[in-house]
Design a protein around this motif. Sequence first.
Motif, PDB file in Angstrom:
ATOM      1  N   ILE A  63      20.089  11.896  -3.503  1.00  0.00           N
ATOM      2  CA  ILE A  63      18.870  12.586  -3.053  1.00  0.00           C
ATOM      3  C   ILE A  63      17.637  11.828  -3.518  1.00  0.00           C
ATOM      4  N   ASP A  64      17.621  11.442  -4.783  1.00  0.00           N
ATOM      5  CA  ASP A  64      16.474  10.735  -5.340  1.00  0.00           C
ATOM      6  C   ASP A  64      16.231   9.415  -4.611  1.00  0.00           C
ATOM      7  N   GLU A  65      17.309   8.705  -4.295  1.00  0.00           N
ATOM      8  CA  GLU A  65      17.180   7.431  -3.583  1.00  0.00           C
ATOM      9  C   GLU A  65      16.602   7.635  -2.177  1.00  0.00           C
ATOM     10  N   ILE A  66      17.120   8.608  -1.453  1.00  0.00           N
ATOM     11  CA  ILE A  66      16.639   8.875  -0.092  1.00  0.00           C
ATOM     12  C   ILE A  66      15.194   9.345  -0.109  1.00  0.00           C
ATOM     13  N   LEU A  67      14.857  10.253  -1.019  1.00  0.00           N
ATOM     14  CA  LEU A  67      13.473  10.731  -1.103  1.00  0.00           C
ATOM     15  C   LEU A  67      12.527   9.606  -1.514  1.00  0.00           C
ATOM     16  N   GLY A  68      12.967   8.749  -2.410  1.00  0.00           N
ATOM     17  CA  GLY A  68      12.137   7.620  -2.838  1.00  0.00           C
ATOM     18  C   GLY A  68      11.838   6.659  -1.703  1.00  0.00           C
ATOM     19  N   ARG A  69      12.873   6.323  -0.915  1.00  0.00           N
ATOM     20  CA  ARG A  69      12.662   5.439   0.239  1.00  0.00           C
ATOM     21  C   ARG A  69      11.746   6.096   1.268  1.00  0.00           C
ATOM     22  N   GLY A  70      11.981   7.372   1.526  1.00  0.00           N
ATOM     23  CA  GLY A  70      11.141   8.091   2.484  1.00  0.00           C
ATOM     24  C   GLY A  70       9.694   8.124   2.032  1.00  0.00           C
ATOM     25  N   LEU A  71       9.474   8.385   0.769  1.00  0.00           N
ATOM     26  CA  LEU A  71       8.114   8.439   0.233  1.00  0.00           C
ATOM     27  C   LEU A  71       7.403   7.105   0.422  1.00  0.00           C
ATOM     28  N   GLN A  72       8.082   6.010   0.159  1.00  0.00           N
ATOM     29  CA  GLN A  72       7.474   4.687   0.361  1.00  0.00           C
ATOM     30  C   GLN A  72       7.086   4.481   1.817  1.00  0.00           C
ATOM     31  N   ILE A  73       7.959   4.834   2.722  1.00  0.00           N
ATOM     32  CA  ILE A  73       7.692   4.644   4.150  1.00  0.00           C
ATOM     33  C   ILE A  73       6.531   5.520   4.603  1.00  0.00           C
ATOM     34  N   PHE A  74       6.551   6.796   4.233  1.00  0.00           N
ATOM     35  CA  PHE A  74       5.526   7.721   4.712  1.00  0.00           C
ATOM     36  C   PHE A  74       4.163   7.433   4.089  1.00  0.00           C
ATOM     37  N   ARG A  75       4.145   6.946   2.850  1.00  0.00           N
ATOM     38  CA  ARG A  75       2.871   6.556   2.230  1.00  0.00           C
ATOM     39  C   ARG A  75       2.233   5.416   3.016  1.00  0.00           C
ATOM     40  N   ARG A  76       3.044   4.472   3.448  1.00  0.00           N
ATOM     41  CA  ARG A  76       2.516   3.302   4.155  1.00  0.00           C
ATOM     42  C   ARG A  76       2.129   3.595   5.592  1.00  0.00           C
ATOM     43  N   ALA A  77       2.642   4.662   6.160  1.00  0.00           N
ATOM     44  CA  ALA A  77       2.440   4.920   7.589  1.00  0.00           C
ATOM     45  C   ALA A  77       0.975   5.080   7.950  1.00  0.00           C
ATOM     46  N   HIS A  78       0.191   5.743   7.116  1.00  0.00           N
ATOM     47  CA  HIS A  78      -1.202   5.973   7.485  1.00  0.00           C
ATOM     48  C   HIS A  78      -2.130   4.860   7.016  1.00  0.00           C
ATOM     49  N   GLU A  79      -1.667   3.994   6.133  1.00  0.00           N
ATOM     50  CA  GLU A  79      -2.548   2.949   5.605  1.00  0.00           C
ATOM     51  C   GLU A  79      -3.083   2.009   6.681  1.00  0.00           C
ATOM     52  N   PRO A  80      -2.254   1.465   7.587  1.00  0.00           N
ATOM     53  CA  PRO A  80      -2.821   0.572   8.600  1.00  0.00           C
ATOM     54  C   PRO A  80      -3.773   1.305   9.540  1.00  0.00           C
ATOM     55  N   ALA A  81      -3.478   2.552   9.826  1.00  0.00           N
ATOM     56  CA  ALA A  81      -4.309   3.291  10.771  1.00  0.00           C
ATOM     57  C   ALA A  81      -5.699   3.554  10.210  1.00  0.00           C
ATOM     58  N   PHE A  82      -5.787   3.813   8.924  1.00  0.00           N
ATOM     59  CA  PHE A  82      -7.082   4.156   8.329  1.00  0.00           C
ATOM     60  C   PHE A  82      -7.638   3.077   7.408  1.00  0.00           C
ATOM     61  N   LEU A  83      -6.851   2.027   7.184  1.00  0.00           N
ATOM     62  CA  LEU A  83      -7.270   0.952   6.278  1.00  0.00           C
ATOM     63  C   LEU A  83      -7.581   1.492   4.886  1.00  0.00           C
TER      64      LEU A  83
END
Length: 169
Positions: free
Chosen positions: A130-150
């Motif tokens: 669970i911790d591994e899956i949540l950790g990977r998901g958190l990394q992906i979702f954190r990065r998702a809005h960064e390019p859109a909003f800089l």
Amino acid sequence: MSIEPNETALLIAFARAASKAQEIEAVFRDSVIAALVLGDLAAKVRMDIAAGTRVRSLEDIARKIDRLPLGVLKEKFFKAFGHALSDPGVKEMFDAVNDERIFLMHNFFQAFPVDKLNGNKEAAIRLEKIDEILGRGLQIFRRAHEPAFLFGKIPPTTLREMLKLVVDA
């Protein structure tokens, strides 16, 4: 996790995973709030102010979004940021993250009662997964809005403060 996990170690692992689950929800909430606030600001520029159309305040938007369940946040998040996600597997990743989050927050202690945690290798393995899956998901979702909003690396606590300054300007 050690060979014979003890209750304290498993409860700490549970707390870490639960913290990631809550952080994922916060990323979704703050990303959706940012998209709505910036969308309202863009609309404000295009609107005829004399028409009396009022742009929603950050507080109004945040109050509405903060109450939404994760499933609704998911739809709003992917509507706002889906175009910025280059990997088509991100939605599947969300489903995996959400399945593990639901198990962790709603079923973990039914499957693994607290009084039976000492030495429970199965609980330790499940928490590690669970911790591994949540950790990977958190990394992906954190990065998702960064390019859109800089935004780069704006801490989540600062995001709402920054948006409030922009809205109030």
